[in-house]
Design an enzyme around this catalytic site. Structure first.
Site, PDB file in Angstrom:
ATOM      1  N   TRP A  23      53.178  50.931  37.696  1.00  0.00           N
ATOM      2  CA  TRP A  23      52.724  50.852  36.303  1.00  0.00           C
ATOM      3  C   TRP A  23      53.643  51.640  35.383  1.00  0.00           C
ATOM      4  CZ3 TRP A  23      49.656  50.683  40.520  1.00  0.00           C
ATOM      5  CH2 TRP A  23      48.686  49.677  40.582  1.00  0.00           C
ATOM      6  N   CYS A  69      47.317  44.784  39.026  1.00  0.00           N
ATOM      7  CA  CYS A  69      46.016  44.308  39.515  1.00  0.00           C
ATOM      8  C   CYS A  69      45.937  42.801  39.691  1.00  0.00           C
ATOM      9  CB  CYS A  69      44.907  44.827  38.616  1.00  0.00           C
ATOM     10  SG  CYS A  69      44.931  44.206  36.922  1.00  0.00           S
ATOM     11  N   HIS A  81      40.693  44.600  34.169  1.00  0.00           N
ATOM     12  CA  HIS A  81      41.060  44.865  35.560  1.00  0.00           C
ATOM     13  C   HIS A  81      40.658  43.650  36.385  1.00  0.00           C
ATOM     14  CE1 HIS A  81      42.035  46.750  39.251  1.00  0.00           C
ATOM     15  NE2 HIS A  81      40.785  46.941  39.653  1.00  0.00           N
ATOM     16  N   ASP A 129      38.469  44.953  46.178  1.00  0.00           N
ATOM     17  CA  ASP A 129      39.568  45.291  45.258  1.00  0.00           C
ATOM     18  C   ASP A 129      40.738  45.843  46.059  1.00  0.00           C
ATOM     19  OD1 ASP A 129      41.171  45.999  43.140  1.00  0.00           O
ATOM     20  OD2 ASP A 129      39.627  47.121  42.066  1.00  0.00           O
ATOM     21  N   GLU A 136      18.316  46.752  33.084  1.00  0.00           N
ATOM     22  CA  GLU A 136      19.678  47.286  33.122  1.00  0.00           C
ATOM     23  C   GLU A 136      19.660  48.810  33.058  1.00  0.00           C
ATOM     24  OE1 GLU A 136      23.395  48.795  31.188  1.00  0.00           O
ATOM     25  OE2 GLU A 136      21.461  48.559  30.208  1.00  0.00           O
ATOM     26  N   TYR A 176      18.168  32.684  55.671  1.00  0.00           N
ATOM     27  CA  TYR A 176      17.750  33.637  56.708  1.00  0.00           C
ATOM     28  C   TYR A 176      18.784  34.744  56.909  1.00  0.00           C
ATOM     29  CZ  TYR A 176      20.982  31.699  60.174  1.00  0.00           C
ATOM     30  OH  TYR A 176      22.115  31.321  60.855  1.00  0.00           O
TER      31      TYR A 176
END
Length: 783
Positions: A334, A370, A429, A452, A546, A615
């Site tokens: 980066w 990414c 991302h 990830d 939430e 199941y």
């Protein structure tokens, strides 16, 4: 005599059974032609022993090479009758019967052939044998003579890894059977034409994936040494999303095409207000990619025995796609300086990256960010048969201290404290979702899992992340493995602002509840449109559900007191079921019991949702949601009848007819969080079997099998299967269509063949109704 040959017959059973003649003994005598061997007298032997230096043996150099071989046989104890000497053709036939061997193996691996077509592997490059586990495949053997089922034996050996072991599932011995059964390694001869036989081979849905070597072993019942043939071609075994017993099973043909077979896709980037999209070539079927993916597994040092579990495989691949600590595929960069490699933005395909890594024998490729890590991960997972997709999260938080919050620190003058501000929020991302059941987690946590490969934080000492259940992330159950807290923080953490006090401690002075996790995006199934899947990762922003998830999660983080703990926990909620539970075809009724254990009144709103579940614990989808306001007097216990009408579930059920009811709520007065998950199934009716007549060996008797359709609609294509060991052979009875609430009666006539306690079992099979069966105990008397 010179020129004479000794033929040892392979048909001899000598020495194998009591009373057989002893084996032929061969004695070898060596002497010169035309010369008698001189006997040595006793005196000379004594003198040579006492004085060896004066009486040496003749030098060995005086011996000639073997001139004559004499075969001395002991006298036979009983002369056998003389048999007529077989003609040359007959002799050859006898020898052939003894020694069966394989001349060649055809794996029928053509891209256009039955194996590759049926196993959805016809898109892979080349004509290698590429199959999926849990599904039968075919092969042809050419033998040196016709196979005899009575006298010949044959089995297959498959081996994978450097040290194949039967106990580890890496050395598989496949026997020849008369009938194939599911969930086991077996082979059956399905065609025989002269010296050629065609085998149908079955594998279990839990088989280790990877590269297998094949050996065919043949022998005869005559007891001769086995003959082994090593195939020059290998077999590649992959995961099978089309097999119901495989944990990566995906019950949607369009989704299977998209998430396994589609070799191109879209990856999203930018900001939530300016979402950009780029096309990515996954190329999982391209030349050399399958080999590269198998090479990555080998490079990981993952034991081959662990390659049957997709959870293990995904976790290992998450680490291997980045090169941070294991010389994996891609080097992250980066810095903005990519002069000694390729800029991450320049890649648009996984193919070149994977082929370069493989051809260099595992030298990491430079460079990735990414979206590159995600694109390569999608390729590898799809190539190995695990459904996968690239996912972009906008305003993606990076939690560095497992606090489940995104923390910003200020000093006394509200100046940022840079060295403490390690948490960050990325504009976007990209990671991956992969699909699998999670038998290692509580029911309801199968389905999409976040993984990830971008190296951000270590997990158990290695840069990797996942697989983390998206259902667990959504509900804040961050205590469930793997790396659920980190992904939860990426999509649903609050941004907390802290100010340093004069005594050095910190206090909260502001929070943002909608700062992260926006517009979570992936390519839509069957089109290039963007699909927003935010609702899979989190409840509606700001909703009570939430908020409950956020506060539940934070209590398992490094700052459990960020949110005020409840002042009391004196309300309980539980779900009760009457008798054996709801029945198929009727409204499902459960009882919710809410108790107030305090001397003060309590109020809450219970949120309920019920979802259909496989199941395996994978949720298919929600079929009903509702809210219930509950007010409780001091020490009151309230009963709420919960009903799921038949009309709401009749077209939604899958095999096993399992459902999951989730309840959540918050007590207004104390801020206590209420949560409960209950799984239940809709009971199917039993088949009623009533035997009549005397149960005696050799005497005909009968049994009546009765079934009543519990559904108000017609059952299509009903088939009964009936079998009883020692009573009658298994067979099918085609009934056809059965109307709603109709009753079918079937009478079976049979003759018992074995005495003692026996069981007659029957089952019903049709698409709309499964798990219907019955049994009758029958004691059979001797004649």
């Amino acid at each position: 005599m010179p020129g004479e040959r000794l033929a040892v017959r392979g048909t001899s059973e000598v020495g194998r059974f009591p009373g057989a003649a002893p084996p032929t003994r061969v004695e070898l005598t060596i002497h010169k032609e035309g010369e008698k061997k001189q006997e040595e007298g006793a005196c000379r032997r004594w003198f040579r022993k006492m004085c060896p230096c004066c009486c040496k043996r003749q030098s060995s150099t005086s011996y000639d090479v073997t001139d004559k071989v004499e075969y001395v046989k002991p006298p036979a104890p009983t002369p056998e009758p003389v048999k007529p000497k077989p003609e040359n053709g007959e002799a050859k036939e006898m020898e052939d019967i003894v020694k069966l061997s394989v001349c060649s193996v055809d794996l029928l691996s053509s891209k256009t052939g039955q194996n590759r077509q049926e196993h959805h592997t016809d898109l892979y490059h080349g004509d290698e044998m590429i199959i999926r586990r849990g599904q039968t495949f075919q092969m042809e053997l050419e033998l040196n003579r016709p196979f005899s089922a009575d006298n010949d034996k044959l089995h297959l050996d498959l081996k994978t890894g450097p040290l194949p072991l039967v106990a580890k599932g890496t050395h598989v011995i496949i026997p020849l059977v008369d009938q194939l059964e599911d969930e086991r390694w077996e082979a059956k001869i399905v065609e025989q034409n002269g010296n050629k036989v065609k085998l149908s081979v079955n594998s279990p849905a839990s088989a280790v994936i990877g590269l297998y070597g094949l050996t065919v072993t043949t022998s005869s019942s005559m007891g001769e040494a086995a003959s082994t043939y090593n195939s020059s071609k290998n077999i590649v075994m992959l995961f099978n999303p089309w097999c119901e017993e495989d944990t990566v099973f995906l019950d949607d043909e369009e989704e299977s095409k998209e998430y396994v077979l589609n070799d191109t896709g879209r990856i999203y980037y930018g900001t939530e207000k300016q979402i950009g999209a780029r096309t990515w070539n996954f190329g999982q079927f391209h030349e050399g990619i399958l080999e590269a993916c198998l090479f990555i597994l080998e490079k990981s040092d993952m034991p081959p025995s662990g390659r049957g579990d997709p959870v293990n495989v995904v976790r290992v691949l998450s680490a291997m796609i980045n090169a941070q600590d294991d010389f994996g595929v891609l080097v992250g960069n980066w810095s903005g300086d990519y002069s000694d490699g390729v800029s991450p933005a320049a890649w648009s395909s996984s193919v070149e990256i994977l082929r370069k890594y493989h051809s260099s024998n595992g030298t990491p490729v430079s460079y990735g960010q990414c979206w590159v890590f995600s694109g390569v991960t999608t390729t590898v997972l799809r190539c190995l048969g695990i459904p996968a997709r690239s996912v972009t999260n906008f305003q993606s938080a990076h939690d560095t201290d497992v606090s489940l919050t995104n923390d910003v620190y200020f000093d006394e003058n509200l100046e940022p404290i840079d060295y403490l501000n390690s948490d960050s929020v990325w504009n976007f991302h990209v990671w991956n979702d992969c699909w699998m059941a999670r038998p290692d987690l509580p029911p309801g946590n199968g389905g999409w899992q976040a993984v990830d490969s971008t190296p951000q934080e270590t997990s158990q000492g290695t840069f990797r992340c996942g697989p983390a259940s998206i259902n667990a992330i959504r509900s804040g159950q961050v205590y469930l493995k793997h790396d659920t807290p980190f992904v939860f923080a990426e999509v649903n953490s609050d941004k907390i602002y802290w100010q340093r006090n004069l005594d050095g401690t910190f206090s909260q002075f502001h929070s943002e509840k909608k700062a992260v996790g926006h517009c979570i995006s992936t390519k839509a199934v069957g089109s290039d449109e963007r699909a927003d899947i935010t609702h899979l990762y989190k409840h509606q922003e700001g909703s009570e559900e939430e908020r409950i998830a956020v506060e539940t999660a934070s209590r398992y983080g490094s700052k459990p007191d960020v949110y005020s703990p409840p002042m009391a926990e004196d309300v309980s909620v539980e779900v009760k079921m009457e008798g054996e539970g709801p029945r198929m075809g009727a409204d499902a009724q459960l009882t919710i019991l809410v108790k107030n254990l305090s001397s003060q009144p309590r109020r809450t709103t219970l949120h309920s949702q019920v979802a259909v579940m496989y199941y395996t614990g994978v949720l298919k989808g929600t079929i009903k949601k509702e809210q219930m306001a509950v007010e409780l007097l001091p020490n009151e216990e309230k009963t709420i009848e919960w009903v799921l009408p038949y009309q709401q579930y009749q077209n939604q059920l899958v095999d096993q007819a399992a459902l999951m009811l989730t309840l959540s709520g918050r007590v207004s007065e104390t801020q206590q969080v209420l949560a409960n998950q209950t799984t239940f199934r809709l009971r199917t009716p039993d088949l009623i079997i009533k035997p009549f007549g005397e149960a005696v060996v050799g005497k005909e008797m009968a049994a009546k099998i009765t079934f009543t359709n519990p559904l108000p609609r017609m059952l299509k294509g009903v088939v009964f299967r009936v079998e009883g060991l020692g009573l009658q052979k298994g067979h099918e009875v085609v009934v056809g269509d059965v109307g709603g609430h109709s009753t079918v009666t079937l009478t079976e006539h049979f003759i018992p063949t074995q005495p003692g306690p026996r069981k007659l079992v029957a089952s019903l099979d049709c698409k709309q109704l499964t798990q219907v069966h019955g049994v009758a105990d029958i004691v059979v008397l001797e004649q």
